[in-house]
Enzyme design. Structure first.
Site, PDB file in Angstrom:
ATOM      1  N   SER A 143      95.025 137.752 135.499  1.00  0.00           N
ATOM      2  CA  SER A 143      93.293 138.819 134.538  1.00  0.00           C
ATOM      3  C   SER A 143      94.649 139.773 136.081  1.00  0.00           C
ATOM      4  CB  SER A 143      92.475 137.781 135.103  1.00  0.00           C
ATOM      5  OG  SER A 143      91.716 139.326 135.281  1.00  0.00           O
ATOM      6  N   TYR A 156      86.410 135.500 142.193  1.00  0.00           N
ATOM      7  CA  TYR A 156      87.084 135.145 141.116  1.00  0.00           C
ATOM      8  C   TYR A 156      88.341 136.573 141.251  1.00  0.00           C
ATOM      9  CZ  TYR A 156      88.333 135.958 136.100  1.00  0.00           C
ATOM     10  OH  TYR A 156      89.298 136.102 135.157  1.00  0.00           O
TER      11      TYR A 156
END
Length: 262
Positions: A143, A156
């Site tokens: 990501s 995360y």
């Protein structure tokens, strides 16, 4: 004559979102598929659709990859079926939004298990399988959050920073062998990620920057097969990644905190 074994690409988190789109992108290239996800109904529907439209071999395995025993169960399934895997795509993962101290610890640790430990385990278990091929590929889905600390997405973003670092190191270790290792770092994508993370309030703003899963998947598969190290879909995301490398960390963290504030 020697029998040529059918080769497969294995995709985790394959029933929806980018994983589903990558499955279709590979099927268009006549690559056979092993699809892994939790939902057996969604997997069966996708299997039927892909086999009908693209005429490739597809098998499915429904399992919760956030459980510690899951990677070995996947490996045992591949071994028992005698499948030859030459592409491994670690796509399964999710995020949780909120302040670290206020989020449930067990839920955050389960996210760590899926986002990091499952990916690490599958890479380790399948390295001998992939190494036996003349050419093989690993794609770990990361990501743009990997490139900076993100308050309220603290764990995360940290898990994705791990995946980015791990993938680059693994790529270097394997550079003289048959396995090409790549990392995909998308920004906002029109999937169910924001809803599962609890970021429904963020959806309206994200819509301005969202890319479609099919678009991201096509860029991902092209980059993977071309042997790229880091695949960052979208010009805006490329710019943001390079900005994170040159701007002060404190400034970036303040900006991220403003975007994702609770």
């Amino acid at each position: 004559m020697l029998e040529t074994k059918i080769k497969y690409a294995m995709i985790t988190g394959a029933s929806k979102g980018i994983g589903k789109s990558m499955a279709i992108a590979l099927a268009k290239r006549k690559i056979n598929l092993l699809l892994i996800s939790r939902s057996v109904d969604e997997l069966n529907a996708l299997k039927t659709a892909i086999k009908s439209q693209y005429g490739v071999e597809v098998d499915i395995f429904a399992i919760d990859l956030s459980q510690a025993q899951a990677p070995k169960a996947v490996y045992n399934w591949i071994t028992e079926k005698n499948y030859v895997v030459n592409i491994l795509i670690n796509n399964a993962g999710y995020g949780l939004w909120g302040k670290f101290g206020e989020l449930d610890l067990a839920a955050q640790l389960e996210m760590c298990q899926l986002n990091m430990t499952t990916v690490t385990s599958l890479c380790h278990l399948l390295l001998p399988v992939l190494s036996a091929e003349k050419k093989a590929y690993i794609l770990n889905v990361c990501s743009t959050a990997a490139y900076q600390a993100v308050p309220t997405l603290a764990i995360y973003s940290a898990t994705k920073a791990f995946i980015l670092s791990f993938t680059r190191a693994l790529r270097f270790e394997l550079k003289d062998g048959p396995i090409s290792v790549s990392c995909l770092s998308p920004g906002p994508v029109d999937t169910g990620f924001a809803h599962r993370a609890g970021l429904d309030a963020f959806n309206k703003m994200a819509e301005k920057f969202n890319m479609e899963p099919d678009e991201v998947a096509e860029i991902a598969i092209k980059g993977l097969l071309a042997g790229k190290s880091e695949i960052i879909p979208g010009f805006t995301n490329i710019i943001s990644v390079y900005a994170n490398r040159i701007l002060p960390k404190g400034f970036i963290e303040k900006m991220a905190a403003g975007i994702y504030k609770t």
